[in-house]
Write a protein that holds these residues in place. Sequence first.
Motif, mmCIF file in Angstrom:
data_model
loop_
_atom_site.group_PDB
_atom_site.id
_atom_site.type_symbol
_atom_site.label_atom_id
_atom_site.label_comp_id
_atom_site.label_asym_id
_atom_site.label_seq_id
_atom_site.Cartn_x
_atom_site.Cartn_y
_atom_site.Cartn_z
ATOM 1 N N MET A 181 0.733 -1.138 -0.240
ATOM 2 C CA MET A 181 0.019 0.146 0.055
ATOM 3 C C MET A 181 0.906 1.336 -0.103
ATOM 4 S SD MET A 181 -2.971 1.544 2.774
ATOM 5 C CE MET A 181 -1.319 1.586 3.994
ATOM 6 N N ILE A 182 2.033 1.233 0.833
ATOM 7 C CA ILE A 182 2.737 2.423 0.873
ATOM 8 C C ILE A 182 3.442 2.591 -0.575
ATOM 9 C CG2 ILE A 182 4.979 3.265 1.536
ATOM 10 C CD1 ILE A 182 2.633 3.432 3.661
ATOM 11 N N ASN A 183 3.734 1.679 -1.305
ATOM 12 C CA ASN A 183 4.187 1.804 -2.520
ATOM 13 C C ASN A 183 3.253 2.417 -3.630
ATOM 14 O OD1 ASN A 183 6.721 0.603 -2.255
ATOM 15 N ND2 ASN A 183 6.101 -1.555 -3.040
ATOM 16 N N ARG A 184 2.029 2.168 -3.375
ATOM 17 C CA ARG A 184 0.801 2.684 -4.135
ATOM 18 C C ARG A 184 0.643 3.932 -3.669
ATOM 19 N NH1 ARG A 184 2.702 -1.243 -6.370
ATOM 20 N NH2 ARG A 184 1.586 -2.782 -7.663
ATOM 21 N N ALA A 185 0.816 4.295 -2.526
ATOM 22 C CA ALA A 185 0.611 5.746 -1.924
ATOM 23 C C ALA A 185 1.577 6.515 -2.539
ATOM 24 C CB ALA A 185 0.513 5.567 -0.487
#
Length: 111
Positions: A55-59
């Motif tokens: 999720m952090i990568n996508r954020a």
Amino acid sequence: MLDYLIDQEEDRIGGDLNFCTYYHSQKEITERLVYFLKKADQAVSQLPHKQFHHMINRALLGVYLADQKVNQQIDVRKIAEKILRSGGGESLFFLWNSLIMARIRYQQIFV
């Protein structure tokens, strides 16, 4: 690399180093950034709480690509659209939230 992507025009004007200039085409920049996204996904898949790190990568995609400098550069906007497609719905979620928050901050300044 996302920072270099969105700062291309600013760096060109300022005479600053920008790693995107080392690629031969906008297509190559896009392919490499998508490759980095895939490698980041592979790397976090080995971590505890891998869904959180994913999720952090996508954020990061969404937040960086929501920057107003993206829309001011036609080539960067085209690259951003392709990268966001690779990031999927999660990246779009963070992009839209970043855009909404920026608009709210802007309205608060001028109210």
